[in-house]
Design a protein around this motif. Structure first.
Motif, short mmCIF file in Angstrom:
data_model
loop_
_atom_site.label_atom_id
_atom_site.label_comp_id
_atom_site.label_asym_id
_atom_site.label_seq_id
_atom_site.Cartn_x
_atom_site.Cartn_y
_atom_site.Cartn_z
N SER A 105 -7.51 29.74 17.98
CA SER A 105 -8.57 28.75 18.17
C SER A 105 -8.01 27.34 18.00
O SER A 105 -6.94 27.15 17.44
N SER A 106 -8.76 26.37 18.51
CA SER A 106 -8.33 24.97 18.41
C SER A 106 -8.71 24.40 17.04
O SER A 106 -9.83 24.59 16.56
N THR A 107 -7.76 23.73 16.44
CA THR A 107 -7.97 23.14 15.12
C THR A 107 -7.66 21.64 15.17
O THR A 107 -6.63 21.23 15.71
N ILE A 108 -8.56 20.87 14.64
CA ILE A 108 -8.37 19.41 14.60
C ILE A 108 -7.43 19.06 13.47
O ILE A 108 -7.60 19.52 12.33
N THR A 109 -6.42 18.24 13.77
CA THR A 109 -5.49 17.78 12.74
C THR A 109 -5.92 16.39 12.24
O THR A 109 -6.56 15.63 12.95
N MET A 110 -5.52 16.10 11.00
CA MET A 110 -5.88 14.82 10.38
C MET A 110 -4.61 14.02 10.12
O MET A 110 -3.55 14.59 9.82
N GLY A 111 -4.72 12.73 10.24
CA GLY A 111 -3.58 11.85 9.98
C GLY A 111 -4.03 10.59 9.26
O GLY A 111 -5.22 10.28 9.19
N LEU A 112 -3.06 9.87 8.69
CA LEU A 112 -3.37 8.66 7.95
C LEU A 112 -3.87 7.56 8.89
O LEU A 112 -3.30 7.33 9.96
N LEU A 113 -4.92 6.90 8.45
CA LEU A 113 -5.48 5.79 9.23
C LEU A 113 -4.84 4.46 8.83
O LEU A 113 -4.68 3.56 9.63
N ARG A 114 -4.45 4.36 7.57
CA ARG A 114 -3.78 3.15 7.08
C ARG A 114 -3.02 3.47 5.80
O ARG A 114 -3.25 4.51 5.18
N ASN A 115 -2.14 2.56 5.44
CA ASN A 115 -1.40 2.70 4.19
C ASN A 115 -2.27 2.28 3.01
O ASN A 115 -3.10 1.37 3.13
N VAL A 116 -2.07 2.89 1.89
CA VAL A 116 -2.81 2.52 0.68
C VAL A 116 -2.07 1.39 -0.03
O VAL A 116 -0.84 1.35 -0.05
N ASN A 117 -2.82 0.47 -0.61
CA ASN A 117 -2.23 -0.63 -1.37
C ASN A 117 -3.07 -0.87 -2.63
O ASN A 117 -3.98 -1.70 -2.63
N PRO A 118 -2.78 -0.17 -3.71
CA PRO A 118 -3.58 -0.33 -4.94
C PRO A 118 -3.38 -1.69 -5.61
O PRO A 118 -4.14 -2.05 -6.50
N ASP A 119 -2.36 -2.46 -5.18
CA ASP A 119 -2.09 -3.77 -5.78
C ASP A 119 -2.71 -4.92 -4.98
O ASP A 119 -2.48 -6.09 -5.30
N LEU A 120 -3.50 -4.61 -3.96
CA LEU A 120 -4.15 -5.65 -3.17
C LEU A 120 -5.07 -6.49 -4.07
O LEU A 120 -5.86 -5.95 -4.83
N LYS A 121 -4.94 -7.82 -4.01
CA LYS A 121 -5.73 -8.68 -4.90
C LYS A 121 -6.30 -9.88 -4.15
O LYS A 121 -6.07 -10.06 -2.96
N TRP A 122 -7.03 -10.68 -4.91
CA TRP A 122 -7.69 -11.85 -4.36
C TRP A 122 -6.67 -12.88 -3.85
O TRP A 122 -5.66 -13.14 -4.51
N GLU A 123 -6.95 -13.45 -2.70
CA GLU A 123 -6.23 -14.63 -2.27
C GLU A 123 -6.80 -15.82 -3.05
O GLU A 123 -8.01 -15.98 -3.14
N THR A 124 -5.93 -16.64 -3.63
CA THR A 124 -6.37 -17.70 -4.54
C THR A 124 -5.94 -19.08 -4.02
O THR A 124 -4.78 -19.26 -3.63
N ARG A 125 -6.89 -19.99 -4.07
CA ARG A 125 -6.59 -21.37 -3.67
C ARG A 125 -6.83 -22.29 -4.86
O ARG A 125 -7.91 -22.31 -5.45
#
Length: 204
Positions: A105-125
């Motif tokens: 039977s046909s099986t749908i495969t899954m893949g990553l949509l984007r990289n994870v970045n747990p250190d993403l933070k606020w841009e500061t001005r």
């Protein structure tokens, strides 16, 4: 379903001494579910000071009709920006990316949509400014001058990254900074000031 959460808190303290020295302190805290789990909260302080020179005793002999205002001011403040982030940008997401046969039977495969970045933070001005306000002839003429310098750090940008070691070729990260500075001049005139009519002209 996108349902980002944002929480904010702010504290402010101001002090005035002898009606001519003013200091104001502010601290703002913003928390967002859209940044990385290691940087949920951003702290953005600011401080400003003002000196009303016109109220000093040595100015008392100068008539108001000649110099009606003379103030010096300065300040520094920070603000946060999340304009480059959308919900789930800091999370690793999967999406269907193909179909393969499995046990007849046909099986749908899954893949990553984007990289994870747990250190993403606020841009500061951060912005620093220092300026002066002068008024003449009962503020019929007002002149302002200000120098400012601002710097944006931890800038948000979607970067190209190698595969491997990354699973996807794009990564939203805080890299780089940008600064700008300048001088702002202003002139305000009130050529007509009557009981039933007033004309103001402002140029900067």
């Amino acid at each position: 379903m996108e349902n980002p959460a944002l929480a904010s808190g702010m504290g402010n303290v101001g002090y005035t001494l002898m009606e001519r020295y003013k200091v104001n302190l502010t601290l703002r805290a913003d928390g967002s579910s859209m940044v990385g789990k290691h940087n949920r909260w951003g702290l953005f302080p600011s401080v400003s000071a003002e000196w009303d020179v016109r109220k000093e005793p040595f100015f008392s002999s100068v008539p108001l009709r000649i110099i009606s205002q003379c103030k010096l001011r300065t300040g520094y403040g920070e603000s946060g920006n999340l304009g480059g982030i959308s919900p789930f940008n800091s999370l690793q997401l999967l999406s269907p990316n193909g179909v393969v046969p499995y046990n007849g039977s046909s099986t749908i495969t899954m893949g990553l949509l984007r990289n994870v970045n747990p250190d993403l933070k606020w841009e500061t001005r951060g912005t620093f400014n220092i300026g002066a306000d002068l008024g003449f002839w009962n503020n019929r003429i007002i002149m302002t001058a200000e120098y400012y310098h601002s710097k944006t750090r931890d800038m948000l940008y979607l970067y190209d990254v190698p595969v491997p070691p990354f699973a996807y070729d794009k990564l939203l990260a805080n890299i780089g900074s940008m600064s700008n500075s300048g001088i702002e001049l202003g002139l305000g005139l009130t050529p007509i000031q009557k009981r039933d009519m007033e004309l103001n002209v402002n140029v900067n």
